[in-house]
Scaffold this motif. Structure first.
Motif, short mmCIF file in Angstrom:
data_model
loop_
_atom_site.label_atom_id
_atom_site.label_comp_id
_atom_site.label_asym_id
_atom_site.label_seq_id
_atom_site.Cartn_x
_atom_site.Cartn_y
_atom_site.Cartn_z
N ASN A 241 0.81 -1.21 0.00
CA ASN A 241 0.00 0.00 0.00
C ASN A 241 0.85 1.26 0.00
O ASN A 241 0.65 2.17 -0.81
CB ASN A 241 -0.94 0.00 1.22
N TYR A 244 3.40 1.39 -3.21
CA TYR A 244 2.68 1.57 -4.47
C TYR A 244 2.21 3.01 -4.65
O TYR A 244 2.45 3.63 -5.70
CB TYR A 244 1.48 0.62 -4.54
N GLU A 277 2.08 1.26 -12.61
CA GLU A 277 0.74 0.70 -12.76
C GLU A 277 0.78 -0.67 -13.43
O GLU A 277 0.04 -1.59 -13.05
CB GLU A 277 -0.15 1.65 -13.57
N HIS A 280 2.07 -3.16 -10.91
CA HIS A 280 1.03 -3.40 -9.91
C HIS A 280 -0.01 -4.37 -10.45
O HIS A 280 -0.45 -5.30 -9.74
CB HIS A 280 0.39 -2.07 -9.52
N GLN A 281 -0.41 -4.19 -11.70
CA GLN A 281 -1.39 -5.08 -12.31
C GLN A 281 -0.79 -6.49 -12.49
O GLN A 281 -1.47 -7.50 -12.25
CB GLN A 281 -1.82 -4.52 -13.68
N HIS A 282 0.48 -6.55 -12.89
CA HIS A 282 1.16 -7.84 -13.03
C HIS A 282 1.19 -8.59 -11.70
O HIS A 282 0.93 -9.80 -11.65
CB HIS A 282 2.58 -7.62 -13.54
N HIS A 284 -0.88 -8.23 -9.23
CA HIS A 284 -2.25 -8.63 -8.90
C HIS A 284 -2.62 -9.94 -9.61
O HIS A 284 -3.35 -10.77 -9.05
CB HIS A 284 -3.22 -7.52 -9.31
N GLU A 285 -2.09 -10.12 -10.79
CA GLU A 285 -2.41 -11.31 -11.58
C GLU A 285 -1.48 -12.49 -11.29
O GLU A 285 -1.72 -13.60 -11.78
CB GLU A 285 -2.34 -10.96 -13.08
N SER A 287 -0.13 -13.46 -7.98
CA SER A 287 0.01 -13.76 -6.54
C SER A 287 1.03 -12.87 -5.83
O SER A 287 1.76 -13.33 -4.95
CB SER A 287 0.37 -15.23 -6.33
N GLY A 288 1.11 -11.60 -6.23
CA GLY A 288 1.99 -10.66 -5.56
C GLY A 288 3.44 -10.74 -5.98
O GLY A 288 4.30 -10.12 -5.34
#
Length: 480
Positions: A241, A244, A277, A280-282, A284-285, A287-288
């Motif tokens: 958080n 990012y 961004e 961050h999206q990668h 999210h897809e 598993s962190g």
């Protein structure tokens, strides 16, 4: 509870609380605080440890949690609630002490507290985490460690708006006659008593701190840097958080170049810059994890990422990431501590001796507690900020536009109309208050730096400012 961390064997590293106390000791010496008063300020007032069972998938699991209150020289005591597999009592006590100093430094009228639950939240589903959180909340309320007037948690590592909403709802059912029940916790969802801007507050505060530093050419030059943020190479550790939002704002609003991102599975590197961004999206897809991101070089040696050549290093993960073992290899000119305690006491001395400037955690990540303060006030006031004056300000702006057009005989440009007639809403006021807080906090540190001839030791300057305020409070109420 037995006394902790009084002395350590020279061959053993200091504990987290030992690091915090040693850093505070430098300020006590500079301020010539009486030893008894210094020990009183450093001491953790109380620590609650609870162990409770919860039925998880047909069997009982016993969980251990803590809530430490470091200081009640101001009320309520304030501090986050973290869920992590490595949480222990020493860590919670250290973080509670940091909260005391942090709040004093930026003039947020809270004492310091912290809480934690020893679990890996990734091992439990939403329903199970809710059961655990509600049971932990009941334990805290029963023992007097959760109350809008005395002890107010907030999100931390492993927790967020969801957990804070569960805590608030549980408290409401336990204390149905308390009309201020929403103020028992901050960092809630906006529709459940939260405040706009809280989620990004700590990361935005990091950016405001950096901007204030770069507004002072003399201090920038002393750090071996020049110019503004836009031409700086930045390495950031931790894209949670805090990391990012800090990295995103630096990239989008300050044109900073993020050249490396360090995460749990390794480090991404691209000297031309990495799109936050997209990463961050990668994550999210995946598993962190950052491995497999296409537009950067990956290495599984994440720790080595801290030692990359850069202008600014932002550790935004966990404590003790820069230690005596790797401090001498740090190549950054400026370290901005977005996490709590990322630099140990021994490492801090090495960095200063090597001419590395460190903006300390007690200042840099104070944005979270600052906006938590705004949320707490909002909950006690039972009204959102801007509700009464926003339309009035818009109308006054329209009158100004009409007056300008009448006097000049010319139409005011549309962009100017929008700016002048805009009435500040809650988010505008939150960001304004946060910016002002970070600016004033930096200026007080800078004044202490110069007054006590501390060179580039911003950490000691921060503790000097904070401890002088706490000591004054103790004197005012007759503690000494």
């Amino acid at each position: 509870m037995p006394a902790r961390n009084k002395h350590k064997n020279n061959n053993q590293p200091l504990s987290f609380s030992g690091n915090v106390n040693r850093m505070a000791d430098r300020a006590f010496g500079i301020l010539a605080i009486e030893p008894g008063v210094a020990e009183s300020i450093k001491a953790c007032n109380s620590v609650l440890q609870v162990r409770f069972p919860v039925n998880i998938r047909g069997r009982l699991e016993v969980f251990t949690g803590w809530r430490a209150v470091h200081s009640t020289h101001r009320l309520p005591a304030k501090g986050g609630m973290r869920y992590a597999a490595v949480v222990d009592q020493d860590e919670i006590e250290a973080l509670a002490a940091l909260m005391t100093y942090k709040c004093a430094l930026v003039d947020v009228p809270f004492g310091g507290s912290k809480g934690g639950l020893c679990l890996d939240p990734g091992l439990y589903d939403r329903h199970e985490l809710q059961l655990i959180t509600r049971r932990f909340t009941r334990e805290l309320v029963r023992k007097g460690f959760l109350n809008p007037a005395t002890n107010v948690p907030a999100p931390d590592v492993g927790t967020g708006e969801r957990e804070m909403a569960w805590i608030a709802d549980t408290y409401k059912h336990l204390e149905p006659d308390n009309i201020n029940y929403l103020a028992c916790v901050t960092g809630k969802p906006v529709h459940h008593g939260g405040i706009r801007g809280r989620v990004e507050a700590t990361g935005r505060g990091v950016v405001y701190a950096m901007r204030e530093f770069f507004r002072n050419p003399a201090t920038v030059k002393a750090a071996g840097l020049s110019g503004g943020l836009g031409d700086k190479r930045i390495v950031i550790q931790g894209l949670g958080n805090v990391g990012y939002h800090a990295a995103r704002l630096l990239q989008e609003e300050d044109n900073a170049r993020i050249t490396a991102i360090i995460e749990r599975d390794g480090v991404l590197m691209n000297d031309a810059g990495i799109n936050i961004e997209r990463v961050h999206q990668h994550m999210h897809e995946n598993s962190g994890c950052v491995q497999g991101y296409p537009d950067a070089t990956f290495s599984d040696n994440g720790a080595a990422g801290l030692e990359l050549q850069c202008d600014i290093l932002i550790p935004a993960a966990l404590e003790a990431q820069i230690t005596a073992a790797n401090a001498a290899r740090i190549k950054a000119s400026l370290i901005v501590e977005a996490a709590n305690g990322p630099v140990t006491f021994e490492a801090d001395a090495i960095l200063r001796n090597n001419g590395v400037t460190v903006l300390p955690d007690a200042y840099v990540n104070a944005g979270g507690v600052t906006v938590s303060y705004f949320e707490w006030i909002r909950n006690l006031g039972h009204i959102r900020f801007g509700r009464m004056e926003r339309r009035f300000d818009e109308l006054r702006g329209q009158h100004m536009i009409s007056a300008l057009e009448s006097l000049t005989g010319q139409q005011v440009p549309e962009w100017m109309v929008r700016e002048i007639t805009h009435g500040a809403d809650e988010l505008d006021l939150v960001r304004s208050g946060l910016d002002d807080t970070m600016r004033l906090g930096y200026q007080e540190m800078q004044q202490a730096l110069e007054e006590h001839e501390l060179g580039n030791d911003y950490r000691t300057a921060a503790y000097v400012v904070a401890i002088s305020k706490i000591a004054r409070s103790y004197l005012d109420i007759g503690v000494y």
